[in-house]
Scaffold this motif. Structure first.
Motif, short mmCIF file in Angstrom:
data_model
loop_
_atom_site.label_atom_id
_atom_site.label_comp_id
_atom_site.label_asym_id
_atom_site.label_seq_id
_atom_site.Cartn_x
_atom_site.Cartn_y
_atom_site.Cartn_z
N THR A 143 0.84 -1.21 0.00
CA THR A 143 0.00 0.00 0.00
C THR A 143 0.87 1.25 0.00
O THR A 143 0.36 2.35 -0.16
N LYS A 144 2.17 1.08 0.21
CA LYS A 144 3.11 2.19 0.20
C LYS A 144 4.34 1.75 -0.57
O LYS A 144 4.84 0.66 -0.40
N ASP A 151 1.83 6.63 -1.23
CA ASP A 151 0.73 5.71 -1.02
C ASP A 151 0.23 5.21 -2.38
O ASP A 151 -0.01 6.00 -3.29
N GLU A 153 -2.44 2.28 -4.44
CA GLU A 153 -3.64 1.45 -4.25
C GLU A 153 -3.40 0.05 -4.72
O GLU A 153 -2.73 -0.26 -5.61
#
Length: 153
Positions: A143-144, A151, A153
């Motif tokens: 997610t990072k 960030d 998705e």
């Protein structure tokens, strides 16, 4: 002379030459089966349907003189004849032979397709994705981004 012999051995042992030789031999043997099928099975049925016409006795006598009842009698007497009935029989033999060979080859190809057909593997699920910011490759569940700390998705 040795080079010539070696070249001939190479030529004769090629797969396509051997396949052709086998095809000619099998074709010659198969011809008697087709001839029997045409003469003994198909032509009597065609003769029955056409009212008893015997194609082999269809001819036009080209020479004058005595008239002959059958093609064989005219040929034995040495009279010139236009034997179109034999031609019709030869064409039917060819068409029947071509049809039989077509169905055999089609069956063999279908059988080979079933034997050789392997189930297609589904493409593997991707395990990585590309960060839209730094274009680095990161794990799919991330997610990072480990490279630019954005960030994702």
């Amino acid at each position: 002379m040795s080079k010539f012999t070696d070249e001939f051995k190479t030529f004769i042992m090629r797969g396509n030459v051997m396949d052709m030789a086998v095809g000619v031999i099998i074709g010659g043997a198969f011809q008697s089966i087709i001839t029997s099928a045409v003469d003994d099975i198909i032509m009597p049925v065609i003769s029955l349907v056409t009212g008893g016409i015997d194609f082999s006795n269809l001819f036009i006598q080209l020479g004058g003189g005595e008239k002959f009842a059958t093609y064989t009698e005219a040929k034995e007497a040495g009279v010139a004849v236009f034997g179109y009935g034999n031609f019709i029989t030869a064409v039917l033999n060819f068409l029947i032979m071509a049809f039989v060979i077509f169905t055999i080859v089609k069956g063999i190809n279908k059988m080979n397709d079933k034997i050789a057909k392997k189930p297609e593997e589904a493409p593997a699920e991707p395990t990585t994705k590309v960060c839209p910011y730094c274009l680095s490759e990161i794990p799919i569940k991330a997610t990072k981004c480990a490279h630019c700390t954005s960030d994702v998705e």
